[in-house]
Design a protein around this motif. Sequence first.
Motif, mmCIF file in Angstrom:
data_model
loop_
_atom_site.group_PDB
_atom_site.id
_atom_site.type_symbol
_atom_site.label_atom_id
_atom_site.label_comp_id
_atom_site.label_asym_id
_atom_site.label_seq_id
_atom_site.Cartn_x
_atom_site.Cartn_y
_atom_site.Cartn_z
ATOM 1 N N SER A 136 2.232 13.433 25.879
ATOM 2 C CA SER A 136 0.774 13.483 26.057
ATOM 3 C C SER A 136 0.084 12.652 24.970
ATOM 4 O O SER A 136 0.717 12.284 23.971
ATOM 5 C CB SER A 136 0.306 14.930 25.935
ATOM 6 O OG SER A 136 0.573 15.382 24.620
ATOM 7 N N GLY A 137 -1.195 12.411 25.160
ATOM 8 C CA GLY A 137 -1.977 11.724 24.131
ATOM 9 C C GLY A 137 -1.889 12.456 22.798
ATOM 10 O O GLY A 137 -1.707 11.826 21.749
ATOM 11 N N ASP A 138 -1.991 13.783 22.841
ATOM 12 C CA ASP A 138 -1.928 14.574 21.599
ATOM 13 C C ASP A 138 -0.577 14.413 20.918
ATOM 14 O O ASP A 138 -0.495 14.219 19.710
ATOM 15 C CB ASP A 138 -2.143 16.072 21.900
ATOM 16 C CG ASP A 138 -3.595 16.380 22.189
ATOM 17 O OD1 ASP A 138 -4.444 15.497 21.932
ATOM 18 O OD2 ASP A 138 -3.887 17.492 22.688
ATOM 19 N N PHE A 139 0.492 14.503 21.714
ATOM 20 C CA PHE A 139 1.835 14.413 21.146
ATOM 21 C C PHE A 139 2.063 13.043 20.498
ATOM 22 O O PHE A 139 2.530 12.950 19.359
ATOM 23 C CB PHE A 139 2.897 14.659 22.231
ATOM 24 C CG PHE A 139 4.308 14.519 21.706
ATOM 25 C CD1 PHE A 139 4.952 15.591 21.093
ATOM 26 C CD2 PHE A 139 4.987 13.305 21.802
ATOM 27 C CE1 PHE A 139 6.240 15.446 20.584
ATOM 28 C CE2 PHE A 139 6.276 13.156 21.295
ATOM 29 C CZ PHE A 139 6.907 14.239 20.681
ATOM 30 N N THR A 151 -0.122 10.722 19.478
ATOM 31 C CA THR A 151 -0.942 10.438 18.285
ATOM 32 C C THR A 151 -0.402 11.216 17.073
ATOM 33 O O THR A 151 -0.338 10.669 15.967
ATOM 34 C CB THR A 151 -2.444 10.788 18.481
ATOM 35 O OG1 THR A 151 -2.552 12.040 19.120
ATOM 36 C CG2 THR A 151 -3.169 9.746 19.290
ATOM 37 N N ALA A 152 0.013 12.470 17.296
ATOM 38 C CA ALA A 152 0.554 13.269 16.177
ATOM 39 C C ALA A 152 1.827 12.621 15.640
ATOM 40 O O ALA A 152 2.023 12.504 14.423
ATOM 41 C CB ALA A 152 0.829 14.703 16.638
ATOM 42 N N LYS A 167 1.104 9.450 13.663
ATOM 43 C CA LYS A 167 0.642 9.764 12.300
ATOM 44 C C LYS A 167 1.832 10.123 11.404
ATOM 45 O O LYS A 167 1.877 9.738 10.237
ATOM 46 C CB LYS A 167 -0.318 10.955 12.329
ATOM 47 C CG LYS A 167 -1.726 10.621 12.763
ATOM 48 C CD LYS A 167 -2.533 11.901 12.642
ATOM 49 C CE LYS A 167 -3.973 11.748 12.968
ATOM 50 N NZ LYS A 167 -4.696 13.027 12.845
ATOM 51 N N ASP A 187 -7.708 9.292 8.418
ATOM 52 C CA ASP A 187 -8.196 9.155 9.804
ATOM 53 C C ASP A 187 -9.709 9.347 9.901
ATOM 54 O O ASP A 187 -10.246 9.638 10.957
ATOM 55 C CB ASP A 187 -7.437 10.085 10.760
ATOM 56 C CG ASP A 187 -7.521 11.544 10.350
ATOM 57 O OD1 ASP A 187 -8.321 11.866 9.441
ATOM 58 O OD2 ASP A 187 -6.790 12.358 10.944
ATOM 59 N N LYS A 201 -9.986 5.981 13.539
ATOM 60 C CA LYS A 201 -10.429 6.834 14.660
ATOM 61 C C LYS A 201 -10.277 6.092 15.978
ATOM 62 O O LYS A 201 -9.826 6.657 16.976
ATOM 63 C CB LYS A 201 -11.910 7.203 14.485
ATOM 64 C CG LYS A 201 -12.144 8.380 13.565
ATOM 65 C CD LYS A 201 -13.629 8.743 13.633
ATOM 66 C CE LYS A 201 -14.054 9.531 12.419
ATOM 67 N NZ LYS A 201 -15.470 9.390 12.110
ATOM 68 N N HIS A 240 -4.352 7.606 22.245
ATOM 69 C CA HIS A 240 -4.562 8.825 23.022
ATOM 70 C C HIS A 240 -4.910 8.492 24.478
ATOM 71 O O HIS A 240 -4.277 8.998 25.409
ATOM 72 C CB HIS A 240 -5.687 9.639 22.364
ATOM 73 C CG HIS A 240 -5.679 11.081 22.723
ATOM 74 N ND1 HIS A 240 -6.370 11.568 23.814
ATOM 75 C CD2 HIS A 240 -5.068 12.146 22.143
ATOM 76 C CE1 HIS A 240 -6.181 12.878 23.884
ATOM 77 N NE2 HIS A 240 -5.390 13.259 22.883
ATOM 78 N N SER A 241 -5.872 7.608 24.681
ATOM 79 C CA SER A 241 -6.310 7.332 26.052
ATOM 80 C C SER A 241 -5.254 6.539 26.824
ATOM 81 O O SER A 241 -5.078 6.739 28.025
ATOM 82 C CB SER A 241 -7.668 6.626 26.069
ATOM 83 O OG SER A 241 -7.547 5.309 25.607
ATOM 84 N N ASN A 299 -2.819 9.175 27.943
ATOM 85 C CA ASN A 299 -3.382 10.030 29.002
ATOM 86 C C ASN A 299 -3.395 9.298 30.336
ATOM 87 O O ASN A 299 -3.039 9.870 31.367
ATOM 88 C CB ASN A 299 -4.785 10.514 28.625
ATOM 89 C CG ASN A 299 -4.708 11.707 27.668
ATOM 90 O OD1 ASN A 299 -3.629 12.248 27.430
ATOM 91 N ND2 ASN A 299 -5.842 12.089 27.118
#
Length: 250
Positions: free
Chosen positions: A73-76, A78-79, A82, A95, A101, A108-109, A112
């Motif tokens: 996912s986008g969250d996964f 990006t994490a 980082k 960030d 940002k 992220h997008s 997604n």
Amino acid sequence: MEKELTHSNKTVNRLLASILAAGLLFGGINTVVASSDEAVAEEMTTLFRAARAVISANQANINDASKGDKGLSGDFVTAKAKENFHKATGHKLDDSTDAAKTMLAAIHSTMNQAQPLINEKGKGFKGFLPAIFAKQVADTFTKKMNGNMRIKLTAPKKYVRNRANRPDKWENSIINGKFMNASYENGKPFSEVAKHKGKDAYRYILPEYYKQSCLNCHGGPKGEKDITGGKKEGGKLGELGGAISFTIYK
Ligand code: HEC
């Protein structure tokens, strides 16, 4: 005569001292400006690569026909990007800046939007590759930065597959004139203040080299089809295979 010489020596010395002082002053100011631009370019290209590395590490997962949700996912992503950034630099990503940002939002997008494609069960190779992901992130970042900054994945002219990634004049001159030069230090980025599309800009470019894993597609024999249906470039291990170009407009 002796007096005159002493006098003129003094004048010369004074002149030299003031030139030195001015040089230090202006040089100092330039260095400050350049080093903050350099820091931004370095951080953003590192974050970009850190995100792309998540896709590389998950290529088999992405290509797995037996699996639905790949967990990317986008969250996964990006994490994880980082985390990779922290490992690569030894410090946490700041960030809070606009650039960071925007880069994180672009990663992220991109992820997604890729969900329906990469999570399709029953399909193996989906064409979702690190370079494809990187181009989507780069285009989104550049668009969102709205004329302030730009990132681009490019390559030596002879190795470019996607015409949109062709090096521009400046990129081409650094790739050919510096990176391809046998005496150029491996992996060292090059930067300078140069015009871009008529605007004053700080330009930064980072060389990248073919690893063994790249050669399945970019290696030999030249012209043979790779898994994507594209033609192999005939690239060699350790050879310059690409570059990441970063621009900060003034
Ligand atoms: C599965 C095949 C495959 C592998 C493995 C692969 N690439 Fe690519 N690469 C491609 C394809 C296909 C494109 C074109 C992407 C597009 O259409 O935007 C590409 C594009 C690129 C580009 C952008 C410039 C261009 O040609 O459009 C670079 C740079 C690049 N690859 C470098 C690498 C490096 C370095 C590795 C190894 C770390 C690697 N590639 C691994 C298939 C691959």
